[in-house]
Motif scaffolding. Structure first.
Motif: not given
Length: 126
Positions: A19-22, A44-48, A52-53, A101-103
């Motif tokens: 949930k935090e990462i999302s 990144l939002k779509v790929a999340a 995300v898991k 880096n976005m991550l």
């Protein structure tokens, strides 16, 4: 030889919740410049929704082990001139922008949240 035991002074769990990462990824602005890894925030939002898991598992492992990937430390600095300055030979006529880096950006936000919560919980900023 004496072994030194690593202590978690603030009792912060290295496990990152999905949930935090999302939430952190959703909070990214869409209209930002491409970062070092060329991943748009929108992408990144779509790929999340799919990654995300796995992302939470991997980052939890890295936090628990204390490993920081070299690629997460890399960035490019771009120099932009400020419009309307009289003398562009002065350093104050320019500003620096770091493309990360976005991550790494998501992880930095998570760490900042942990530090902020710990500071509030232990009343360190009174």
């Amino acid at each position: 030889m004496e072994t030194i035991k690593k202590q978690n002074v603030l009792n912060i769990s290295p496990t990152i919740l999905i949930k935090e990462i999302s939430k952190l990824i959703r909070s990214l602005l869409n209209k930002k410049v491409l970062r070092l890894n060329s991943i748009l925030n929108k992408v990144l939002k779509v790929a999340a929704l799919v990654i995300v898991k796995d992302l939470a598992e991997v980052t939890s492992y890295y936090f628990a082990s204390g490993i920081i990937l070299k690629s997460l430390k890399e960035f490019i600095t771009v120099v932009l001139y400020k419009e309307g300055k009289k003398d562009y030979f002065l350093l104050g006529s320019y500003r620096l922008i770091a493309l990360k880096n976005m991550l790494a950006k998501v992880l930095e936000k998570h760490i900042a949240n942990i530090i902020s919560k710990a500071a509030e919980e232990h009343r360190l900023l009174l």
